[in-house]
Design a protein around this motif. Sequence first.
Motif, PDB file in Angstrom:
ATOM      1  N   LEU A 347       0.948  -1.013   0.015  1.00  8.75           N
ATOM      2  CA  LEU A 347       0.006  -0.108  -0.053  1.00  8.75           C
ATOM      3  C   LEU A 347       0.758   1.277  -0.024  1.00  8.75           C
ATOM      4  CD1 LEU A 347      -2.898  -1.053   2.422  1.00  8.75           C
ATOM      5  CD2 LEU A 347      -2.925  -1.112   0.023  1.00  8.75           C
ATOM      6  N   ARG A 348       2.078   1.033   0.729  1.00  3.44           N
ATOM      7  CA  ARG A 348       2.897   2.489   0.741  1.00  3.44           C
ATOM      8  C   ARG A 348       3.834   2.599  -0.548  1.00  3.44           C
ATOM      9  NH1 ARG A 348       5.217   0.627   4.588  1.00  3.44           N
ATOM     10  NH2 ARG A 348       7.174  -0.186   3.607  1.00  3.44           N
ATOM     11  N   ASP A 349       4.358   1.578  -0.993  1.00  2.00           N
ATOM     12  CA  ASP A 349       5.491   1.571  -2.042  1.00  2.00           C
ATOM     13  C   ASP A 349       4.946   0.871  -3.367  1.00  2.00           C
ATOM     14  OD1 ASP A 349       7.041   2.725  -0.327  1.00  2.00           O
ATOM     15  OD2 ASP A 349       7.721   0.612   0.290  1.00  2.00           O
ATOM     16  N   GLY A 350       3.703   0.467  -3.623  1.00  2.00           N
ATOM     17  CA  GLY A 350       3.163  -0.149  -4.777  1.00  2.00           C
ATOM     18  C   GLY A 350       3.807  -1.787  -4.818  1.00  2.00           C
ATOM     19  N   PRO A 351       3.619  -2.632  -5.774  1.00  5.76           N
ATOM     20  CA  PRO A 351       3.953  -3.806  -6.012  1.00  5.76           C
ATOM     21  C   PRO A 351       5.419  -3.945  -6.045  1.00  5.76           C
ATOM     22  CG  PRO A 351       2.087  -3.475  -7.318  1.00  5.76           C
ATOM     23  CD  PRO A 351       2.539  -2.212  -6.692  1.00  5.76           C
ATOM     24  N   ALA A 352       6.231  -4.896  -5.313  1.00  3.95           N
ATOM     25  CA  ALA A 352       7.496  -4.863  -5.550  1.00  3.95           C
ATOM     26  C   ALA A 352       7.558  -6.355  -6.152  1.00  3.95           C
ATOM     27  CB  ALA A 352       8.450  -4.591  -4.345  1.00  3.95           C
ATOM     28  N   ARG A 353       8.650  -6.763  -6.933  1.00  2.88           N
ATOM     29  CA  ARG A 353       9.043  -7.963  -7.700  1.00  2.88           C
ATOM     30  C   ARG A 353       9.700  -8.705  -6.532  1.00  2.88           C
ATOM     31  NH1 ARG A 353      12.140  -5.624 -12.453  1.00  2.88           N
ATOM     32  NH2 ARG A 353      10.382  -4.458 -12.352  1.00  2.88           N
ATOM     33  N   PHE A 354       9.253 -10.175  -6.462  1.00  6.88           N
ATOM     34  CA  PHE A 354       9.706 -11.203  -5.678  1.00  6.88           C
ATOM     35  C   PHE A 354       9.509 -10.695  -4.065  1.00  6.88           C
ATOM     36  CE2 PHE A 354      12.327 -11.550  -9.444  1.00  6.88           C
ATOM     37  CZ  PHE A 354      11.982 -12.720  -9.738  1.00  6.88           C
ATOM     38  N   ARG A 355       8.476  -9.876  -3.878  1.00  5.68           N
ATOM     39  CA  ARG A 355       8.368  -9.649  -2.533  1.00  5.68           C
ATOM     40  C   ARG A 355       6.864  -9.849  -2.071  1.00  5.68           C
ATOM     41  NH1 ARG A 355       9.577  -3.767   0.595  1.00  5.68           N
ATOM     42  NH2 ARG A 355       8.795  -4.592   2.668  1.00  5.68           N
ATOM     43  N   LYS A 356       6.432 -10.876  -1.274  1.00  7.88           N
ATOM     44  CA  LYS A 356       5.200 -11.154  -0.889  1.00  7.88           C
ATOM     45  C   LYS A 356       4.800 -10.726   0.520  1.00  7.88           C
ATOM     46  CE  LYS A 356       5.882 -15.372  -1.480  1.00  7.88           C
ATOM     47  NZ  LYS A 356       5.505 -16.884  -1.763  1.00  7.88           N
ATOM     48  N   GLY A 357       3.745 -11.034   0.902  1.00  7.57           N
ATOM     49  CA  GLY A 357       3.432 -10.577   2.339  1.00  7.57           C
ATOM     50  C   GLY A 357       4.349 -11.360   3.471  1.00  7.57           C
ATOM     51  N   GLY A 358       3.849 -11.202   4.830  1.00  8.81           N
ATOM     52  CA  GLY A 358       4.658 -11.721   5.768  1.00  8.81           C
ATOM     53  C   GLY A 358       4.331 -13.203   5.572  1.00  8.81           C
ATOM     54  N   ASP A 359       3.211 -13.886   5.130  1.00 11.66           N
ATOM     55  CA  ASP A 359       3.330 -15.254   5.000  1.00 11.66           C
ATOM     56  C   ASP A 359       4.040 -15.953   3.811  1.00 11.66           C
ATOM     57  OD1 ASP A 359       2.735 -18.102   5.246  1.00 11.66           O
ATOM     58  OD2 ASP A 359       0.447 -17.853   4.659  1.00 11.66           O
ATOM     59  N   ARG A 360       5.247 -16.453   3.886  1.00 14.89           N
ATOM     60  CA  ARG A 360       6.108 -16.910   3.011  1.00 14.89           C
ATOM     61  C   ARG A 360       5.737 -18.370   2.622  1.00 14.89           C
ATOM     62  NH1 ARG A 360      10.249 -13.491   2.111  1.00 14.89           N
ATOM     63  NH2 ARG A 360      10.549 -11.926   3.636  1.00 14.89           N
ATOM     64  N   THR A 361       4.787 -18.958   3.314  1.00 12.35           N
ATOM     65  CA  THR A 361       4.482 -20.373   2.714  1.00 12.35           C
ATOM     66  C   THR A 361       3.286 -20.265   1.600  1.00 12.35           C
ATOM     67  OG1 THR A 361       2.570 -20.184   4.429  1.00 12.35           O
ATOM     68  CG2 THR A 361       4.803 -20.962   5.153  1.00 12.35           C
ATOM     69  N   THR A 362       2.807 -19.013   1.326  1.00 15.38           N
ATOM     70  CA  THR A 362       1.787 -19.012   0.255  1.00 15.38           C
ATOM     71  C   THR A 362       2.654 -19.079  -1.054  1.00 15.38           C
ATOM     72  OG1 THR A 362       2.015 -16.619   0.084  1.00 15.38           O
ATOM     73  CG2 THR A 362       0.088 -17.716   1.663  1.00 15.38           C
ATOM     74  N   PRO A 363       1.983 -19.909  -2.361  1.00 11.59           N
ATOM     75  CA  PRO A 363       2.483 -20.216  -3.209  1.00 11.59           C
ATOM     76  C   PRO A 363       2.868 -18.630  -4.033  1.00 11.59           C
ATOM     77  CG  PRO A 363       0.197 -20.729  -3.533  1.00 11.59           C
ATOM     78  CD  PRO A 363       0.524 -20.531  -1.946  1.00 11.59           C
ATOM     79  N   GLY A 364       3.570 -18.767  -5.006  1.00  7.69           N
ATOM     80  CA  GLY A 364       3.718 -17.392  -6.013  1.00  7.69           C
ATOM     81  C   GLY A 364       5.063 -17.010  -5.765  1.00  7.69           C
ATOM     82  N   HIS A 365       5.480 -16.104  -6.511  1.00  8.16           N
ATOM     83  CA  HIS A 365       6.931 -15.356  -6.544  1.00  8.16           C
ATOM     84  C   HIS A 365       6.870 -13.929  -6.413  1.00  8.16           C
ATOM     85  CE1 HIS A 365       8.460 -19.372  -7.985  1.00  8.16           C
ATOM     86  NE2 HIS A 365       7.506 -19.136  -8.835  1.00  8.16           N
ATOM     87  N   GLY A 366       5.587 -13.225  -6.055  1.00  8.80           N
ATOM     88  CA  GLY A 366       5.587 -11.913  -5.987  1.00  8.80           C
ATOM     89  C   GLY A 366       5.643 -10.989  -7.267  1.00  8.80           C
ATOM     90  N   LEU A 367       5.586 -11.697  -8.310  1.00  9.10           N
ATOM     91  CA  LEU A 367       5.317 -11.059  -9.610  1.00  9.10           C
ATOM     92  C   LEU A 367       4.130 -10.871 -10.178  1.00  9.10           C
ATOM     93  CD1 LEU A 367       8.377 -12.894 -11.404  1.00  9.10           C
ATOM     94  CD2 LEU A 367       8.560 -10.699 -10.156  1.00  9.10           C
ATOM     95  N   GLY A 368       3.094 -11.362  -9.792  1.00 12.94           N
ATOM     96  CA  GLY A 368       1.758 -11.266 -10.230  1.00 12.94           C
ATOM     97  C   GLY A 368       1.150  -9.536 -10.183  1.00 12.94           C
ATOM     98  N   LEU A 369       1.316  -9.057  -9.180  1.00 22.36           N
ATOM     99  CA  LEU A 369       0.675  -7.724  -9.044  1.00 22.36           C
ATOM    100  C   LEU A 369       1.777  -6.960  -9.614  1.00 22.36           C
ATOM    101  CD1 LEU A 369      -0.497  -7.372  -5.337  1.00 22.36           C
ATOM    102  CD2 LEU A 369      -1.823  -8.046  -7.578  1.00 22.36           C
ATOM    103  N   THR A 370       3.024  -7.117  -9.622  1.00 26.02           N
ATOM    104  CA  THR A 370       3.996  -6.127 -10.615  1.00 26.02           C
ATOM    105  C   THR A 370       3.440  -6.391 -11.970  1.00 26.02           C
ATOM    106  OG1 THR A 370       5.779  -6.684  -8.955  1.00 26.02           O
ATOM    107  CG2 THR A 370       6.331  -5.645 -11.113  1.00 26.02           C
TER     108      THR A 370
END
Length: 409
Positions: A347-370
Amino acid sequence: MSLRWKISATVAAVSVVVAVALSLIVHLAYARKQADDAHRLQAERIQLLLREYHRGSQPAFGSRLDDPAVPADLRAAVRGGKVATALRQTSEGTFIWAAAGTGDHVLSLRSDYRDSLGDLAALDRVLLLGSAAVVAGGTLAGIAIGARLSDRLRRAATAARHVSAGDPTVRVGAAIGGRSHDEATELAHAVDAMAGALQARLEAERRVTADIAHELRTPLTGLTTAAELLPPGRMTDIVQERTKALRALVEDVLEVARLDTATERPALSDVALGEFTTHRAAALAPDARVVVRVGTVVATDPRRLERILANLLTNATRHGRPPITVVVDGPRVTVRDRGPGFPGHLLRDGPARFRKGGDRTTPGHGLGLTIAAGQAAVLGARLTFANPREGGALATLDLAPAAGGEPSP
């Protein structure tokens, strides 16, 4: 208050202080000179009148002997045959006195000081007009200087925003123009140098990322083919699943690298947003509920729009909780879930690649919203993220309506 008006106010204040100070100095100097001249002239007069008195034993030419109106301090100063002058202001006006002691008597002369005060008042009027002219000229000069500097800095800020938005053709130094080599020009050159260095670094990183992704494609293709030839079994399923995930990651990295170049161009066509969203959401997230409040036709790239919807729905499915609701309201599409909401850094900086929320067990690589944000930028759309007070996560996509597209309920 803008820089222009700060400079103008400062110059005006300095002009007022200088004009008032100079006017006071001139006024006091002229008043003192007038008083000194009046005292000297009155002393010469009383000495002439004193000689006439000694000749005829009678005061002459308006002088008086033992005048009770003579100020007491002046009467005391002339004892013993001395001569003194004094400037006094009374209810009748301002007068210059001269007195001389002669035996037991005091010979005095009083002259009106009104003409000198009139000359001083005339000088004050001239000083007032001159001060007003100085203040007006200084203020106009301050406004002109401040306007020029403010305009150059505003053009520099606009150019810097274009540079930060990814436009490689804009240069701050060219935007501010002018031939003067002042601090604003130095700042513009420094910003251009910094932007050039950052752009070169980002371009190098993008090339490295794209090259790595391209180099991985060939072995991944062979690995995928080999995995499909393995005999059925638990280990085969695991290998095929990991290979598929790795291939999807490489494709996502390649897409991000292409979006980073800022050279992607959309293939625009008119799309009925309500129908398009309903059909795509049914295929991408069958459990999502689609509500079309107002349908309209938008000018967009269907392939890129589908990519955005797919990533938003995938993010809601993986990281949120049902129910997932998609609302089409004119050219606006919102995707909402009832999960924990977007992380604070997003919410503060916008989507960042390879960065997800605090729960690292969820699938994905943090690129979808980017990727969704990058594709929205290519479409000229606006993608925003928020956490409503009622809970959950809300993604809002605002598209440009097509020319002549009429909303329909």
